[in-house]
Design a protein around this motif. Structure first.
Motif, short mmCIF file in Angstrom:
data_model
loop_
_atom_site.label_atom_id
_atom_site.label_comp_id
_atom_site.label_asym_id
_atom_site.label_seq_id
_atom_site.Cartn_x
_atom_site.Cartn_y
_atom_site.Cartn_z
N LEU A 61 43.45 16.52 14.59
CA LEU A 61 43.74 15.16 14.45
C LEU A 61 45.18 14.68 14.97
N THR A 62 45.84 15.47 15.25
CA THR A 62 47.36 15.48 15.62
C THR A 62 47.40 15.41 17.17
N HIS A 63 46.59 16.45 17.63
CA HIS A 63 46.49 16.60 19.18
C HIS A 63 44.97 16.56 19.69
N PRO A 64 44.35 15.50 19.58
CA PRO A 64 42.70 15.54 19.97
C PRO A 64 42.52 16.05 21.33
N SER A 65 41.42 16.70 21.74
CA SER A 65 41.18 17.20 23.14
C SER A 65 40.85 16.03 23.79
N PRO A 66 41.18 15.96 25.03
CA PRO A 66 40.89 15.02 26.10
C PRO A 66 39.45 14.90 26.45
N LEU A 67 38.75 13.76 26.43
CA LEU A 67 37.38 13.59 26.70
C LEU A 67 37.39 13.21 28.18
N GLU A 68 36.16 13.32 28.78
CA GLU A 68 35.92 12.94 30.04
C GLU A 68 34.53 12.21 30.06
N GLY A 69 34.32 11.34 31.22
CA GLY A 69 33.33 10.64 31.29
C GLY A 69 31.98 11.14 31.42
N MET A 70 31.01 10.42 31.45
CA MET A 70 29.69 11.07 31.66
C MET A 70 29.63 11.80 32.81
N ALA A 71 28.73 12.80 33.12
CA ALA A 71 28.54 13.83 34.28
C ALA A 71 27.82 12.82 35.34
N ASP A 72 28.17 12.85 36.51
CA ASP A 72 28.12 12.09 37.56
C ASP A 72 27.35 13.10 38.67
N PRO A 73 26.38 13.36 38.99
CA PRO A 73 25.46 14.46 39.74
C PRO A 73 25.90 14.08 41.21
N THR A 74 26.16 12.88 41.37
CA THR A 74 26.56 12.37 42.88
C THR A 74 27.97 12.74 43.53
N THR A 75 28.86 13.21 42.46
CA THR A 75 30.36 13.67 42.81
C THR A 75 30.22 15.05 43.09
N ALA A 76 30.27 15.45 44.15
CA ALA A 76 30.21 16.58 44.87
C ALA A 76 31.26 17.55 44.65
N GLY A 77 32.54 16.82 44.54
CA GLY A 77 33.91 17.48 44.21
C GLY A 77 34.26 17.74 43.12
N TYR A 78 33.60 17.49 41.95
CA TYR A 78 33.87 17.86 40.70
C TYR A 78 33.64 19.08 40.17
N ILE A 79 34.68 19.85 39.70
CA ILE A 79 34.47 21.30 39.26
C ILE A 79 34.35 21.27 37.65
N PRO A 80 33.17 21.70 37.21
CA PRO A 80 32.92 21.67 35.76
C PRO A 80 33.74 22.89 35.14
N LEU A 81 34.23 22.75 33.92
CA LEU A 81 34.88 23.67 33.37
C LEU A 81 34.32 23.99 31.83
N PRO A 82 34.17 25.14 31.30
CA PRO A 82 33.60 25.22 29.95
C PRO A 82 34.55 24.85 28.95
N ASP A 83 34.41 24.72 27.62
CA ASP A 83 35.27 24.48 26.45
C ASP A 83 36.19 25.60 26.39
N TRP A 84 37.14 25.20 25.96
CA TRP A 84 38.46 26.25 25.83
C TRP A 84 38.16 27.56 25.22
N TYR A 85 37.17 27.69 24.16
CA TYR A 85 36.80 28.87 23.82
C TYR A 85 35.86 29.82 24.57
N PHE A 86 35.46 29.19 25.63
CA PHE A 86 34.80 30.19 26.49
C PHE A 86 35.56 30.35 27.75
N LEU A 87 37.01 29.86 27.62
CA LEU A 87 37.81 29.87 29.15
C LEU A 87 38.00 31.50 29.49
N PHE A 88 38.14 32.27 28.58
CA PHE A 88 38.15 33.69 28.89
C PHE A 88 37.13 34.27 29.51
N LEU A 89 35.79 34.00 29.30
CA LEU A 89 34.86 34.50 29.91
C LEU A 89 34.43 33.75 31.52
#
Length: 260
Positions: A61-89
């Protein structure tokens, strides 16, 4: 023989006098304090879980995670990242023998061995002691897993500017987009594009939002005819004048949105 010593009373000869399956096990050989499972142990676990849950909800509640917009398949330069709890993998796959030609090791073998070892830890170290120092195998494996997870997560997260990423990809609420319905291009848009991209260009069921795109009017007109990504060619079948009106309409809205 003293009275009561060595005597057994059996009411039925078919019942074994040595039957002890219902006798609770004597835990006196285990060092440390013993606790009744119900309600003492369960109450302690519930209190610990409640404290953790309240703390976690407070952090969200005090520090909410930033949200992104809807996925756009036409944006070739976008690099998807997993949620924080999967970042180590995700970070693990960047190493030489966990990615590339060895990606199977990083995806299946290494995580499988790590989680399998944690599952087997209680069976590999089944001594009676309850202190961490008395269970060296289980304690060492848990510390190694914790340190590796924290390090890989930190190493991955520190390489990303999360605030800038969220700002560049933040969703645009439909209420902030003003559409001039009297524009002739809007009528063309409703007839040709609204079924996929929504009446307000942001809430389409089949296509991505058209607010926030970085195309010129000529590029928009070309895409409308030839398609792009998952959008097939031939979707627009109007006249050249209508195509020009449509492209100018979409381009103008995006330019006005940038200025705001």
């Amino acid at each position: 023989m003293k009275r009561g010593k060595g005597m057994k009373y059996v009411g039925d000869s078919r019942v074994s006098a040595e039957k002890t399956s219902t006798t609770p096990k004597d835990y006196s050989e285990y060092p440390g304090r013993t606790v009744a499972f119900w309600p003492n142990f369960l109450l302690t676990e519930w209190l610990a879980g409640s404290v953790f849950l309240v703390g976690f909800l407070t952090l969200v509640l005090t520090h909410p995670s930033p949200l992104e917009g809807m996925a756009d398949p036409t944006t070739a330069g976008y690099i998807p990242l997993p949620d924080w709890y999967f970042l180590f993998l995700y970070e693990l796959l960047k190493y030489k023998y966990a990615g590339g030609d060895y990606v199977l090791l990083g995806v299946v073998v290494i995580p499988g061995l790590a989680f399998g070892a944690l599952l087997l830890a209680p069976f590999l170290d089944n001594g009676p002691g309850r202190r961490p120092s008395q269970r060296p195998i289980a304690t060492s494996m848990m510390l190694l897993a914790l340190i590796a997870t924290i390090w890989l997560t930190y190493d991955s997260a520190s390489a990303v500017d999360w605030e800038a990423r969220a700002e560049a990809n933040k969703p645009i609420p439909p209420s902030e987009v003003e559409i001039d319905t009297s524009d002739p291009g809007y009528e063309v848009y409703k007839n040709s594009c609204a079924s996929c991209h929504g009446d307000n260009l942001t809430d389409g069921a089949a296509g991505p939002p058209l607010i926030g795109i970085d195309y010129t009017a000529d590029e928009i007109a070309k895409i409308s005819v030839e398609g792009i990504g998952n959008m097939p060619a031939g979707v627009f079948d109007g006249t050249d004048e209508e195509l020009e009106q449509l492209a100018e309409f979409i381009f103008t809205i995006n330019e006005e949105n940038k200025e705001e």
